[in-house]
Enzyme design. Sequence first.
Site, PDB file in Angstrom:
ATOM      1  CE  LYS A   1      -1.723  -0.709   4.125  1.00 45.14           C
ATOM      2  NZ  LYS A   1      -1.559  -2.150   4.294  1.00 45.14           N
TER       3      LYS A   1
ATOM      4  NE  ARG B   1      -4.261  -1.303   9.723  1.00 41.08           N
ATOM      5  CZ  ARG B   1      -3.391  -0.290   9.442  1.00 41.08           C
ATOM      6  NH1 ARG B   1      -3.300   0.376   9.324  1.00 41.08           N
ATOM      7  NH2 ARG B   1      -2.033  -1.504   9.172  1.00 41.08           N
TER       8      ARG B   1
ATOM      9  NE  ARG C   1       7.235  -3.485   5.027  1.00 40.39           N
ATOM     10  CZ  ARG C   1       6.271  -3.180   5.715  1.00 40.39           C
ATOM     11  NH1 ARG C   1       5.330  -2.698   4.675  1.00 40.39           N
ATOM     12  NH2 ARG C   1       5.863  -3.101   6.985  1.00 40.39           N
TER      13      ARG C   1
ATOM     14  NE  ARG D   1       6.700  -0.532  10.065  1.00 39.58           N
ATOM     15  CZ  ARG D   1       5.042  -0.127   9.128  1.00 39.58           C
ATOM     16  NH1 ARG D   1       5.074  -0.063   8.220  1.00 39.58           N
ATOM     17  NH2 ARG D   1       4.216  -1.344   9.872  1.00 39.58           N
TER      18      ARG D   1
ATOM     19  NE  ARG E   1       2.179  -4.608  10.850  1.00 36.10           N
ATOM     20  CZ  ARG E   1       3.079  -4.507  10.456  1.00 36.10           C
ATOM     21  NH1 ARG E   1       4.217  -5.107  10.678  1.00 36.10           N
ATOM     22  NH2 ARG E   1       2.761  -3.529   9.864  1.00 36.10           N
TER      23      ARG E   1
HETATM   24  P1  AMP Z   1       1.083   0.312   8.460  1.00 39.52           P
HETATM   25  O1  AMP Z   1       1.912   1.231   9.017  1.00 39.52           O
HETATM   26  O2  AMP Z   1      -0.121   1.095   8.422  1.00 39.52           O
HETATM   27  O3  AMP Z   1       1.138  -1.212   8.892  1.00 39.52           O
HETATM   28  O4  AMP Z   1       0.823   0.649  11.378  1.00 39.52           O
HETATM   29  C1  AMP Z   1       1.811   0.133  11.787  1.00 39.52           C
HETATM   30  C2  AMP Z   1       0.731   0.175  13.060  1.00 39.52           C
HETATM   31  O5  AMP Z   1      -0.148   0.790  13.354  1.00 39.52           O
HETATM   32  C3  AMP Z   1      -0.305  -0.801  12.716  1.00 39.52           C
HETATM   33  O6  AMP Z   1       0.150  -2.312  12.598  1.00 39.52           O
HETATM   34  C4  AMP Z   1      -1.503  -0.587  13.963  1.00 39.52           C
HETATM   35  O7  AMP Z   1      -0.808  -1.294  15.143  1.00 39.52           O
HETATM   36  C5  AMP Z   1      -1.531   1.295  14.249  1.00 39.52           C
HETATM   37  N1  AMP Z   1      -1.854   1.089  13.282  1.00 39.52           N
HETATM   38  C6  AMP Z   1      -2.653   1.960  11.839  1.00 39.52           C
HETATM   39  N2  AMP Z   1      -3.114   2.969  11.513  1.00 39.52           N
HETATM   40  C7  AMP Z   1      -4.714   2.296  12.290  1.00 39.52           C
HETATM   41  C8  AMP Z   1      -5.628   2.142  11.994  1.00 39.52           C
HETATM   42  N3  AMP Z   1      -5.979   3.517  11.264  1.00 39.52           N
HETATM   43  N4  AMP Z   1      -6.198   1.400  13.284  1.00 39.52           N
HETATM   44  C9  AMP Z   1      -5.889   1.351  14.187  1.00 39.52           C
HETATM   45  N5  AMP Z   1      -3.761   1.087  14.295  1.00 39.52           N
HETATM   46  C10 AMP Z   1      -3.618   1.549  13.080  1.00 39.52           C
END
Ligand code: AMP
Length: 213
Positions: free
Chosen positions: A13, A88, A127, A160, A171
């Site tokens: 994404k 989400r 990554r 990360r 996740r």
């Molecule tokens: P991402 O970079 O989008 O993979 O997000 C990393 C982490 O941030 C996720 O595993 C969640 O812990 C938190 N996170 C990001 N976006 C959301 C969301 N819309 N709702 C809840 N937690 C989020």
Amino acid sequence: MRLVFMGPPGAGKGTQARRICEELSIPQISTGDILRAAVKNETAMGLEAKRYMEAGDLVPDSVVIGIIRDRIQEPDAQGGYLLDGFPRTVAQAEALDALLEELGSGLDRVIDLAVPDSDLIARLTGRRTCPACGWGCHVLFAPPKVEGKCDSCGGDLVQRADDSEATAKNRLATYHEQTSPLLDYYKSRPIFRAIEGVGTVDEVYQRLQGALA
Ligand code: AMP
């Protein structure tokens, strides 16, 4: 264009969103990036979000809904935006609909980037990013020219914290439990498109352009 990008962690994404946003000159609004910055800066929100993120769990809806409510009302988002990683949960999607109605706007596309689970763990755990300039790569699929070093600025690459195997697995489980039900929420809308996220970055990008046309 007001866009939503959905898809499991590791679907690509962020990579595709960057290209689309550059092409359309709209901001990429990533709740993950905003939360990571808050954790780094040790703000009150960052301190609250940290333990959820480290475990691979979702941050509470109220926190991320608040982030989006403020962010999409900023001046640079008035001509459109791409939401990367939000909503989400169904509660987040409902809150977004209510907010858009309040603001008198709506979404133009909701795009789901589909990638089979069997590919995702390898994508996530390989990554690496450069904290100095933001450059990203993958140790197996798009390796850096010099191991451990950024192609762009020569800085040290890092993984990360939540891309470790155990957290990546959680996740993915969280995605199936809480985020994939969102597909049913959007699927019947004419603005919904599902595209295959498997293939090269260019191949996926072409499919995306077709879905946006
Ligand atoms: P991402 O970079 O989008 O993979 O997000 C990393 C982490 O941030 C996720 O595993 C969640 O812990 C938190 N996170 C990001 N976006 C959301 C969301 N819309 N709702 C809840 N937690 C989020």
